[in-house]
Design a protein around this motif. Structure first.
Motif, PDB file in Angstrom:
ATOM      1  N   ALA A   1       0.836  -1.204   0.000  1.00  0.00           N
ATOM      2  CA  ALA A   1       0.000   0.000   0.000  1.00  0.00           C
ATOM      3  C   ALA A   1       0.870   1.253   0.000  1.00  0.00           C
ATOM      4  O   ALA A   1       0.530   2.261  -0.631  1.00  0.00           O
ATOM      5  CB  ALA A   1      -0.934  -0.005   1.204  1.00  0.00           C
ATOM      6  N   LYS A   2       2.013   1.193   0.687  1.00  0.00           N
ATOM      7  CA  LYS A   2       2.946   2.323   0.662  1.00  0.00           C
ATOM      8  C   LYS A   2       3.503   2.528  -0.740  1.00  0.00           C
ATOM      9  O   LYS A   2       3.648   3.665  -1.211  1.00  0.00           O
ATOM     10  CB  LYS A   2       4.085   2.083   1.654  1.00  0.00           C
ATOM     11  CG  LYS A   2       3.667   2.206   3.107  1.00  0.00           C
ATOM     12  CD  LYS A   2       4.803   1.846   4.056  1.00  0.00           C
ATOM     13  CE  LYS A   2       4.320   1.890   5.508  1.00  0.00           C
ATOM     14  NZ  LYS A   2       5.377   1.418   6.448  1.00  0.00           N
ATOM     15  N   GLU A   3       3.806   1.427  -1.421  1.00  0.00           N
ATOM     16  CA  GLU A   3       4.295   1.513  -2.801  1.00  0.00           C
ATOM     17  C   GLU A   3       3.202   2.061  -3.718  1.00  0.00           C
ATOM     18  O   GLU A   3       3.477   2.833  -4.638  1.00  0.00           O
ATOM     19  CB  GLU A   3       4.766   0.145  -3.276  1.00  0.00           C
ATOM     20  CG  GLU A   3       6.022  -0.353  -2.566  1.00  0.00           C
ATOM     21  CD  GLU A   3       6.466  -1.720  -3.036  1.00  0.00           C
ATOM     22  OE1 GLU A   3       6.081  -2.124  -4.168  1.00  0.00           O
ATOM     23  OE2 GLU A   3       7.184  -2.404  -2.285  1.00  0.00           O
ATOM     24  N   MET A   4       1.955   1.678  -3.450  1.00  0.00           N
ATOM     25  CA  MET A   4       0.838   2.205  -4.238  1.00  0.00           C
ATOM     26  C   MET A   4       0.695   3.707  -4.048  1.00  0.00           C
ATOM     27  O   MET A   4       0.486   4.447  -5.020  1.00  0.00           O
ATOM     28  CB  MET A   4      -0.477   1.511  -3.848  1.00  0.00           C
ATOM     29  CG  MET A   4      -1.694   2.092  -4.562  1.00  0.00           C
ATOM     30  SD  MET A   4      -3.265   1.368  -4.047  1.00  0.00           S
ATOM     31  CE  MET A   4      -3.326  -0.029  -5.151  1.00  0.00           C
ATOM     32  N   LEU A   5       0.827   4.176  -2.823  1.00  0.00           N
ATOM     33  CA  LEU A   5       0.739   5.613  -2.546  1.00  0.00           C
ATOM     34  C   LEU A   5       1.795   6.381  -3.329  1.00  0.00           C
ATOM     35  O   LEU A   5       1.515   7.446  -3.899  1.00  0.00           O
ATOM     36  CB  LEU A   5       0.923   5.872  -1.052  1.00  0.00           C
ATOM     37  CG  LEU A   5      -0.330   5.965  -0.195  1.00  0.00           C
ATOM     38  CD1 LEU A   5       0.047   6.097   1.273  1.00  0.00           C
ATOM     39  CD2 LEU A   5      -1.220   7.110  -0.624  1.00  0.00           C
ATOM     40  N   SER A   6       3.013   5.841  -3.347  1.00  0.00           N
ATOM     41  CA  SER A   6       4.091   6.477  -4.099  1.00  0.00           C
ATOM     42  C   SER A   6       3.747   6.538  -5.584  1.00  0.00           C
ATOM     43  O   SER A   6       3.960   7.560  -6.247  1.00  0.00           O
ATOM     44  CB  SER A   6       5.394   5.715  -3.884  1.00  0.00           C
ATOM     45  OG  SER A   6       6.439   6.280  -4.642  1.00  0.00           O
ATOM     46  N   ALA A   7       3.194   5.431  -6.111  1.00  0.00           N
ATOM     47  CA  ALA A   7       2.810   5.384  -7.529  1.00  0.00           C
ATOM     48  C   ALA A   7       1.693   6.375  -7.833  1.00  0.00           C
ATOM     49  O   ALA A   7       1.698   7.038  -8.878  1.00  0.00           O
ATOM     50  CB  ALA A   7       2.377   3.965  -7.901  1.00  0.00           C
ATOM     51  N   ILE A   8       0.727   6.513  -6.920  1.00  0.00           N
ATOM     52  CA  ILE A   8      -0.377   7.471  -7.094  1.00  0.00           C
ATOM     53  C   ILE A   8       0.171   8.893  -7.176  1.00  0.00           C
ATOM     54  O   ILE A   8      -0.216   9.685  -8.041  1.00  0.00           O
ATOM     55  CB  ILE A   8      -1.393   7.347  -5.932  1.00  0.00           C
ATOM     56  CG1 ILE A   8      -2.144   6.015  -6.009  1.00  0.00           C
ATOM     57  CG2 ILE A   8      -2.389   8.514  -5.953  1.00  0.00           C
ATOM     58  CD1 ILE A   8      -2.963   5.691  -4.769  1.00  0.00           C
ATOM     59  N   ASN A   9       1.091   9.214  -6.278  1.00  0.00           N
ATOM     60  CA  ASN A   9       1.647  10.569  -6.223  1.00  0.00           C
ATOM     61  C   ASN A   9       2.529  10.890  -7.424  1.00  0.00           C
ATOM     62  O   ASN A   9       2.768  12.065  -7.728  1.00  0.00           O
ATOM     63  CB  ASN A   9       2.441  10.751  -4.928  1.00  0.00           C
ATOM     64  CG  ASN A   9       1.544  10.807  -3.699  1.00  0.00           C
ATOM     65  OD1 ASN A   9       0.416  11.267  -3.767  1.00  0.00           O
ATOM     66  ND2 ASN A   9       2.041  10.296  -2.580  1.00  0.00           N
ATOM     67  N   ASN A  10       3.005   9.864  -8.108  1.00  0.00           N
ATOM     68  CA  ASN A  10       3.884  10.074  -9.270  1.00  0.00           C
ATOM     69  C   ASN A  10       3.131  10.177 -10.594  1.00  0.00           C
ATOM     70  O   ASN A  10       3.743  10.411 -11.639  1.00  0.00           O
ATOM     71  CB  ASN A  10       4.912   8.942  -9.361  1.00  0.00           C
ATOM     72  CG  ASN A  10       5.994   9.066  -8.302  1.00  0.00           C
ATOM     73  OD1 ASN A  10       6.291  10.159  -7.842  1.00  0.00           O
ATOM     74  ND2 ASN A  10       6.556   7.941  -7.893  1.00  0.00           N
ATOM     75  N   VAL A  11       1.820   9.990 -10.564  1.00  0.00           N
ATOM     76  CA  VAL A  11       1.037  10.043 -11.799  1.00  0.00           C
ATOM     77  C   VAL A  11       1.029  11.468 -12.348  1.00  0.00           C
ATOM     78  O   VAL A  11       0.733  12.426 -11.637  1.00  0.00           O
ATOM     79  CB  VAL A  11      -0.410   9.551 -11.560  1.00  0.00           C
ATOM     80  CG1 VAL A  11      -1.298   9.875 -12.754  1.00  0.00           C
ATOM     81  CG2 VAL A  11      -0.412   8.051 -11.297  1.00  0.00           C
TER      82      VAL A  11
END
Length: 281
Positions: free
Chosen positions: A168-178
């Motif tokens: 979920a932490k990795e997902m948050l990082s991916a969301i913020n990088n969109v």
């Protein structure tokens, strides 16, 4: 009396503007011309261009000038103007598709200005009057979000709260990088609707190792991912699955790369409880 009224109106507008800026984080304000005629145009332009706590459009029908106030970390002027163009309204940068313009009520069909047509990768007519190249569209940047979602699902199947938290932490990082301006238009529209919920659910799952709490937020996370994956291009099918026992007997959905059922809400207790209700291709 006239002067007093005008002063009060000016103060009201100023207070509203400042309140809007306070509600929108990282606020940037710009003015741009958007073509239209009447009060109906004003309502339509402001409604389609505005997104709660992310973007606000204030259009003046007398001058055809719009004030755009938006969170520069979550959207852009281009994204706002594209949405408005797809609703039928030309701006300094984009011409609306002819089909969208033709659907406007007669009173809203303003005199159009000649501009240069630009084709997007989807072959939609989004018109631009600047000589610069159109932004290359890329929805593949969402793949990391999808991959982390499936990893969270697999962790919950095993009732592994630690791995679910890490993914979920990795997902948050991916969301913020969109980079939203690079998303195809239909994907962009869905993204703007779900991004706040995506972040909230991913944060809750990342902040705990309690699989029960993680599963509560996985339900709503799954709904957002479903909306996104329906419009994003995927090389392989995704299976939308349903367990009637989850969510206190109300039922809950999830997505899987496999057609076989591996229930993330109950894990080994009811591993095969559920069924595939839709195949997304």
């Amino acid at each position: 009396m006239n002067l007093i009224s005008k002063t009060l109106i000016a103060i009201t507008v100023l207070l509203s503007f400042n309140l809007c800026k306070a509600q929108i984080k990282n606020a940037t304000t710009e003015k741009v011309k958007i073509y239209g005629n009447c009060g109906m145009c004003e309502t339509a332009i402001e409604k389609v261009g505005s997104i709660n706590k992310i973007a606000k459009v204030d259009w003046d029908k007398d001058t055809s000038m719009a004030t755009l106030t938006y969170d520069e970390k979550q959207t852009s002027q281009e994204a706002i103007l594209k949405r408005i163009a797809l609703a039928g309204y030309d701006s300094e940068k984009f011409l609306a598709p002819n089909e969208a313009y033709s659907k406007l009520p007669g009173c809203c069909q303003y005199e159009r200005q000649a501009k240069i047509p630009v084709k997007t990768e989807e072959n939609k007519m989004v018109m631009e009057n600047t000589p610069s190249m159109p932004v290359q569209q890329d929805s593949n940047q969402l793949q990391s979000i999808f991959d982390n979602y499936f990893a969270i699902k697999d962790a919950l199947v095993k009732t592994d709260g630690s791995t679910a938290s890490e993914k979920a932490k990795e997902m948050l990082s991916a969301i913020n990088n969109v980079k939203m301006e690079k998303l195809e238009m239909d994907v962009h529209m869905v993204w703007m609707k779900v991004v706040a919920n995506l972040k909230e659910d991913a944060e809750h799952i990342s902040d705990t190792k309690d699989a029960g709490h993680q599963r509560d937020h996985f339900m709503t996370l799954s709904k957002s991912i479903y909306d996104l994956i329906k419009v994003a291009k995927q090389e392989t099918p995704t299976f939308y699955q349903f367990c009637p026992m989850a969510n206190d007997g109300k039922g809950a959905n999830w997505l899987s790369k496999e057609n076989s059922i591996k229930n993330p809400y109950y894990g080994s207790q009811m591993l095969t409880c559920g069924k595939t209700v839709e195949t997304i291709k």
